[in-house]
Design a protein around this motif. Sequence first.
Motif, PDB file in Angstrom:
ATOM      1  N   VAL A 102       0.852  -1.180   0.000  1.00  0.00           N
ATOM      2  CA  VAL A 102       0.000   0.000   0.000  1.00  0.00           C
ATOM      3  C   VAL A 102       0.882   1.221   0.000  1.00  0.00           C
ATOM      4  CG1 VAL A 102      -0.129   0.020   2.519  1.00  0.00           C
ATOM      5  CG2 VAL A 102      -1.927   1.130   1.178  1.00  0.00           C
ATOM      6  N   ARG A 103       0.396   2.282  -0.598  1.00  0.00           N
ATOM      7  CA  ARG A 103       1.214   3.486  -0.757  1.00  0.00           C
ATOM      8  C   ARG A 103       1.593   4.099   0.580  1.00  0.00           C
ATOM      9  NH1 ARG A 103      -0.701   7.730  -5.124  1.00  0.00           N
ATOM     10  NH2 ARG A 103      -0.163   5.921  -6.375  1.00  0.00           N
ATOM     11  N   SER A 104       0.631   4.149   1.504  1.00  0.00           N
ATOM     12  CA  SER A 104       0.888   4.779   2.797  1.00  0.00           C
ATOM     13  C   SER A 104       0.334   3.892   3.901  1.00  0.00           C
ATOM     14  CB  SER A 104       0.241   6.164   2.862  1.00  0.00           C
ATOM     15  OG  SER A 104       0.449   6.745   4.134  1.00  0.00           O
ATOM     16  N   PHE A 105       1.171   2.982   4.366  1.00  0.00           N
ATOM     17  CA  PHE A 105       0.715   2.039   5.386  1.00  0.00           C
ATOM     18  C   PHE A 105       0.353   2.750   6.679  1.00  0.00           C
ATOM     19  CE2 PHE A 105       0.318  -2.207   6.967  1.00  0.00           C
ATOM     20  CZ  PHE A 105       0.666  -2.147   8.307  1.00  0.00           C
ATOM     21  N   SER A 106       1.083   3.795   7.007  1.00  0.00           N
ATOM     22  CA  SER A 106       0.852   4.478   8.285  1.00  0.00           C
ATOM     23  C   SER A 106      -0.521   5.145   8.354  1.00  0.00           C
ATOM     24  CB  SER A 106       1.942   5.508   8.545  1.00  0.00           C
ATOM     25  OG  SER A 106       1.927   6.509   7.531  1.00  0.00           O
ATOM     26  N   THR A 107      -1.126   5.421   7.208  1.00  0.00           N
ATOM     27  CA  THR A 107      -2.481   5.983   7.185  1.00  0.00           C
ATOM     28  C   THR A 107      -3.472   4.972   6.627  1.00  0.00           C
ATOM     29  OG1 THR A 107      -2.044   7.057   5.074  1.00  0.00           O
ATOM     30  CG2 THR A 107      -1.736   8.383   7.070  1.00  0.00           C
ATOM     31  N   THR A 108      -3.232   3.713   6.926  1.00  0.00           N
ATOM     32  CA  THR A 108      -4.123   2.623   6.540  1.00  0.00           C
ATOM     33  C   THR A 108      -4.623   1.933   7.804  1.00  0.00           C
ATOM     34  OG1 THR A 108      -2.936   2.240   4.467  1.00  0.00           O
ATOM     35  CG2 THR A 108      -4.331   0.450   5.280  1.00  0.00           C
TER      36      THR A 108
END
Length: 120
Positions: free
Chosen positions: A25-31
Amino acid sequence: VQLQASGGGLVQAGGSLRLSCAASVRSFSTTSLGWFRQAPGKERDFVAATSWGGNIYYTDSVKGRFTISRDNRKNTVYLQMNNLKSEDTAVYYCAATQRIVTARSNYEFWGQGTQVTVSS
C-alpha cells in the motif's frame, strides 16, 4: 492494495499462534487494518482492528486473549492469539481501508484467508 496473510495452522486448545498480514500500500501508516474470521457454515465476523487514527478494537470473545499490532516499517499487521479455543477455529482474513475505523467499519481491500484450526 494487496494483502498477504500467513501464520495459520493447527494448534491444541490453550496454545498460541501469530498471524501476519503484509500490505502492499502506498501509505501504510495511514491505513487501518482489521482481522476477520469465518467458521464453516457461518458468516464472516469481525475480530480486531487497528485504526490509523490510533484506536484498537476487539470483539468481546477475544478480549484478553488476542492482541492486534502493526509495524509501520514492515507494512505488516499482526494478530497474536493466545489461549486458543476450539471456537476460534476459522479462516482468518485481513482487511484494509484508508479510513479511520471503528469496530463496525467496512473495508475495501481483503487478503486471502489463512486457516486456523484449534483441536480440543
